[in-house]
Design an enzyme around this catalytic site. Structure first.
Site, mmCIF file in Angstrom:
data_model
loop_
_atom_site.group_PDB
_atom_site.id
_atom_site.type_symbol
_atom_site.label_atom_id
_atom_site.label_comp_id
_atom_site.label_asym_id
_atom_site.label_seq_id
_atom_site.Cartn_x
_atom_site.Cartn_y
_atom_site.Cartn_z
ATOM 1 C CB ILE A 551 -0.950 0.023 1.210
ATOM 2 C CG1 ILE A 551 -0.163 -0.065 2.522
ATOM 3 C CG2 ILE A 551 -1.983 -1.092 1.110
ATOM 4 C CD1 ILE A 551 -1.029 0.053 3.772
ATOM 5 N N GLY A 552 2.163 1.145 0.056
ATOM 6 C CA GLY A 552 3.005 2.328 0.034
ATOM 7 C C GLY A 552 4.459 1.964 0.138
ATOM 8 N N GLY A 554 8.555 4.055 0.814
ATOM 9 C CA GLY A 554 9.240 5.307 1.111
ATOM 10 C C GLY A 554 10.676 5.081 1.456
ATOM 11 N N GLY A 555 11.274 6.074 2.172
ATOM 12 C CA GLY A 555 12.686 6.022 2.465
ATOM 13 C C GLY A 555 13.083 4.864 3.355
ATOM 14 C CG PHE A 556 12.283 4.324 7.378
ATOM 15 C CD1 PHE A 556 13.498 4.047 7.960
ATOM 16 C CD2 PHE A 556 11.634 5.495 7.725
ATOM 17 C CE1 PHE A 556 14.056 4.891 8.886
ATOM 18 C CE2 PHE A 556 12.192 6.353 8.645
ATOM 19 C CZ PHE A 556 13.404 6.053 9.228
ATOM 20 N N GLY A 557 11.382 1.845 3.517
ATOM 21 C CA GLY A 557 11.036 0.557 2.946
ATOM 22 C C GLY A 557 9.594 0.542 2.482
ATOM 23 C CB VAL A 559 3.645 0.664 4.076
ATOM 24 C CG1 VAL A 559 2.563 0.530 5.139
ATOM 25 C CG2 VAL A 559 4.718 1.643 4.535
ATOM 26 C CE LYS A 573 6.810 3.200 8.235
ATOM 27 N NZ LYS A 573 6.572 3.767 6.895
ATOM 28 C CG ASP A 668 10.188 14.084 5.280
ATOM 29 O OD1 ASP A 668 10.078 15.090 4.559
ATOM 30 O OD2 ASP A 668 10.242 12.937 4.840
#
Length: 904
Positions: A551-552, A554-557, A559, A573, A668
């Protein structure tokens, strides 16, 4: 007590409102009834309804069962959830001073912000702790739901909680009879209208910020009022020159009023002792944490101390600590604390014997302590001439007509005795027992009364030497017996450790990356008290269907959507860029985040730290992120929905900045990190996770952290990064909420909203119309008062110019170039709620937007020609803004949107 008239009207009003909601024919029935009853009933009912409508609209002195409150819920109202009729007093959950850990349910004098009563003084809660009003009473629980304080068992059910104009917090039953009152349960203060009866005590607080019960107490007795320290009296009201004794009748209670302080007897008809004071409309009597009983009056904006007892601070038992020598200051200045001549300060600033071979004993509970009966181990250290002790004036000598040696022997035989005072002229022996307070320096009877403190010899040199010799003689025999066995055990242990390390290393090399792989640093058994859940990796695999429902990212990995075994929807996440971050650091950081709770912050439900896997489990937000609703092709967000999102986000940031024990700077803030739940409730995600970055990511953000378009100018200079950095980013997000378009991807005002490009911005129907830097456009429209032109065109007139102006002005104040000019998030919340006057944007601190806008247009033209996807950010330094106005685009930084991004 509450006026019967107002109580009746309150119940009539409540009944009419509830009946109207449940009976749609009520207006018709009422009108027919009035017609039959005639004009008289109409007049009476109209008068009553007018009264109750005024009461219901202006009064907030009542709350009713099933009501709950937290400091976070009322953070913008200084924690207050209840006020008296004229707002003289308020009830609130607050933290005194600047500390952010101990929160108390308090009654506060509003205009002076003085606390007159506290409920859970010995059981403070955090800012997310809860006060609940139920039918059985008041309950205070911590953030885990554990009970910390409650009212006692009541005789009947609670109908309401009322805060009177005197400051009395009262639980009422259905007949408006009092079930419980704060006036009957005082802490350290009483006010006008409140009685302190015989048997009720005031207890001091530990400090001005720690309300825990201290060692000082104030009590009304049958013929006086006294102050005590550890049950030892050190002051009496009757000893004060201004105190006038009027009667020998037994005192029943103490009260203060506009004219003074009184002890009353015979049900208030007789004044036993009085202290006349200047007339004042409001005054309090308080036992402060320093041990003095003060009566103070408030007038205008200042407190005036009308009466203080004891007036001399050196008479307070512990003013200088244990055995500290208190010397009165000149005039009304603070006394001077030091140590007696035979004592010195230790590292904890306590007075201890100057000879380190002696120590101070601790009082025992029996009288047969043999270690103190040996006179060779005891020493009586003499205090300075002219020393005195507070309790000597309130106690009788233990012995009369004895010499000093007999007085010392008396103390030596009693292990609870810690010192003596001896009067040469009378042979009186005073014994200091159980606790030692401060020593008073006095000029009276300097050579007559001598003080001595009992000390114990810490160790006997002879016994120490003998012990050493005995151990030396016994060592060879012991060594011969135990040394071979000990050596064998050590060899076996070392061999096992080497074998274990080799095996673990091989397993780690063979199963690198496997979720169940182990290492010496694994924390499988690591637990964090208070964290909701620690999940197994296999459990999350099942919940996410082997991580299929993405579903998403980003910078961390990535989701993933998941469903736990109890059918709870969660967002999992999976952190892929943790690097070699230590597992304990990871768990410590997650413990901090897991204990942060706010309605506008995404809740961390649990985590997984298994092998090399690191996963975070969040509550599932069914409406996704703000950027999807704001810039996507779905239904347009209505104006009120946008305002609610803006306000919720501001409240979440205000909590991170000022409501947590440790200040958290998000770094952020952007639409992708603002998630939406039912009814478009905004919740901030990915806060406090900066320590989870891998070393590679951390090095990228050494000088810059955040996302293009939301970076504050100070990131590019040597300026300090503070919570005002988040304020800037919030202001940029607020402009996007107003316009429904990306700040850095906006075309002309006539752009079409039919298409949505890959960057999330609405593309124009005319590619040649040119890009516009929206913050600059907002500044120019603000100068021209053309606010409606900034609103999302898809709203089609469903918003007014005044509504847009409010958000635009707040946003422009937030994006001031100078951080000090930006409001804090608490003020932003106040402006959005209408409690604080809107700020005025400072043009001199917004001119940098003109340079950004000019360079943005130039860079956009270059990008369209070259076909590049990079987007302009900011000049390298604010100091060079003026020079870059005529410079080339190469003086700006071009960084890919994938390069600069915090957690999503």
């Amino acid at each position: 007590m509450v006026s019967e008239k107002w109580r009746i009207l309150e119940h009539i009003y409540s009944y009419l409102i509830s009946f109207t909601k449940t009976n749609c024919h009520f207006p018709l029935i009422l009108s027919q009834f009035i017609l039959y009853m005639g004009p008289l009933f109409l007049y009476i009912l109209t008068s009553a309804l007018c009264c109750v409508v005024v009461l219901g609209s202006s009064s907030s002195e009542f709350i009713y069962p099933n009501f709950t409150a937290t400091n976070l819920q009322f953070v913008d109202n200084s924690g207050a959830f209840l006020t008296s009729r004229n707002q003289t007093f308020k009830a609130a959950i607050i933290n005194p001073g600047t500390q952010q850990t101990n929160f108390y349910l308090c009654v506060i004098h509003a205009i002076s912000n003085t606390i007159i009563w506290s409920a859970n003084r010995d059981a403070p809660i955090s800012n997310s702790g809860r006060m609940s009003l139920t039918a059985t009473g008041i309950y205070i629980t911590d953030d885990k739901g554990d009970s910390k304080w409650s009212t006692p068992v009541l005789q009947s059910s609670v109908s309401s909680l009322f805060l009177s104009e005197l400051g009395n917090l009262i639980l009422l039953d259905q007949f408006n009879q009092s079930l419980w009152e704060s006036f009957q349960n005082p802490t350290d203060t009483i006010v006008i209208g409140q009685n302190l009866p015989v048997g009720k005590l005031l207890y001091s607080a530990i400090s001005s910020t720690d309300f825990s019960t201290g060692n000082y107490s104030f009590e009304v007795i049958s013929d006086d009022a006294i102050l005590q320290w550890n049950d030892l009296t050190y002051w009496k009201l009757s000893m004060e020159p201004v105190a006038i004794t009027n009667s020998n009748s037994p005192a029943e209670f103490m009260a203060i009023n506009r004219t003074g302080l009184y002890l009353f007897g015979q049900n208030g008809s007789v004044v036993v002792i009085q202290v006349g004071l200047s007339t004042s409309n409001f005054r309090i009597a308080k036992l402060d944490h320093l041990g003095q009983f003060t009566v103070s009056s408030f007038s205008g904006s200042d407190w005036t101390k009308d009466f203080v007892g004891p007036a001399e601070q050196c008479q307070v038992p512990y003013v200088c600590g244990r055995i500290g020598l208190c010397t009165p200051g000149s005039g009304s200045s603070t006394p001077v604390c030091s140590c007696p001549s035979n004592f010195q300060l230790d590292q904890q600033s306590n007075c201890v014997p100057g000879d380190s071979s002696y120590s101070l004993p601790v009082a025992c509970t029996t009288t047969n302590n043999s270690s103190q009966l040996n006179s060779s181990m005891l020493l009586y250290m003499m205090l300075n001439y002219g020393s005195d002790y507070f309790y000597n004036d309130f106690s009788s000598p233990a012995k009369y007509g004895v010499n000093l040696s007999a007085c010392e022997d008396l103390c030596s035989m009693d292990c609870s005795c810690l010192g003596i005072f001896y009067a040469n002229s009378t042979g009186s022996c005073y014994v200091l027992q159980d606790e030692l307070g401060s020593i008073m320096s006095t000029t009276t009877n300097e050579n007559d009364q001598l003080g001595y403190i009992k000390a114990l010899l810490s160790s006997s040199p002879k016994s120490v030497n003998d012990s050493s010799n005995n151990q030396t003689q016994r060592f060879p025999i012991v060594a011969l017996v135990f040394l071979p066995f000990t050596g064998f055990v050590l060899v076996v242990a070392l061999g096992f450790l080497c074998w274990r390390r080799t095996k673990v290393s091989k397993i780690g090399e063979g199963k690198l990356g496997h979720p169940n792989s182990s290492s010496s640093g694994d924390l499988e058994a690591f637990s964090i008290p208070g964290l909701p859940v620690r999940f197994d990796y296999e459990e999350l695999e099942v919940a996410t269907d082997n991580f299929k429902n993405l579903i998403g990212a980003g910078g961390f990995g990535a989701v993933y959507k998941g469903i736990l075994h109890d059918k709870t929807l969660v967002a999992v996440k999976k952190i892929t860029n943790l690097g070699l971050q230590g597992k304990k650091d990871f768990c410590t950081e997650i413990a901090i985040i897991g204990n942060i709770h706010h309605v506008n912050l995404v809740k961390l439900k649990g985590f997984c730290a298994q092998g090399r896997q690191r996963l975070l489990v969040y509550e599932y937000m069914n409406r996704g992120s703000l950027d999807q609703s704001l810039f996507g092709n779905g239904p347009v967000l209505e104006w009120q929905e946008r305002v609610d999102i803006a306000l919720g986000t501001a409240r979440g940031l205000a909590y991170l900045h000022s409501g947590c024990v440790q200040k958290i700077i998000h770094c952020d803030v952007k639409p992708e990190n603002i998630l939406l739940h039912d009814h478009f409730q905004a919740k901030i995600s990915d806060f406090g996770l900066s320590k989870l970055l891998s070393p590679e990511q951390s090095s990228l953000f050494t000088t810059m952290r955040g996302t293009r378009g939301y970076l504050a100018p100070e990131w590019l200079t040597s300026s300090a990064i503070s919570e005002k950095t988040d304020v800037y980013s919030y202001g940029m997000v607020l402009l996007e909420i107003v316009s429904g378009r990306k700040n850095c991807m906006t075309r002309s005002l006539s752009q079409s909203f039919g298409d949505d490009n890959s960057n999330g911005a609405h593309s124009s129907s005319s590619s040649g119309s040119g890009l516009v830097y929206f913050p600059l456009l907002a500044l120019e429209m603000h100068e021209q008062k053309r606010y409606l032109e900034l609103a999302d065109p898809r709203l089609e007139g469903r918003v007014t110019s005044e509504e847009v102006e409010k958000l635009v002005r707040v946003a422009l104040c937030c994006v001031h170039e100078e951080p000090m000019l930006r409001p804090n998030m608490v003020s932003v919340v106040g402006m959005l709620e209408g409690r604080i006057t809107l700020g005025h944007p400072r043009m001199e601190s917004l001119n940098f937007l003109r340079f950004y806008g000019r360079r943005f247009a130039e860079a956009s033209t270059i990008e369209e020609v070259n076909g590049e996807s990079n987007v302009i950010l900011f000049p390298q330094a604010n100091a060079s803004l003026a020079s870059t106005a005529s410079g080339s685009p190469t003086s700006f930084s071009y960084i890919s949107s994938q390069q600069i991004s915090g957690p999503r």
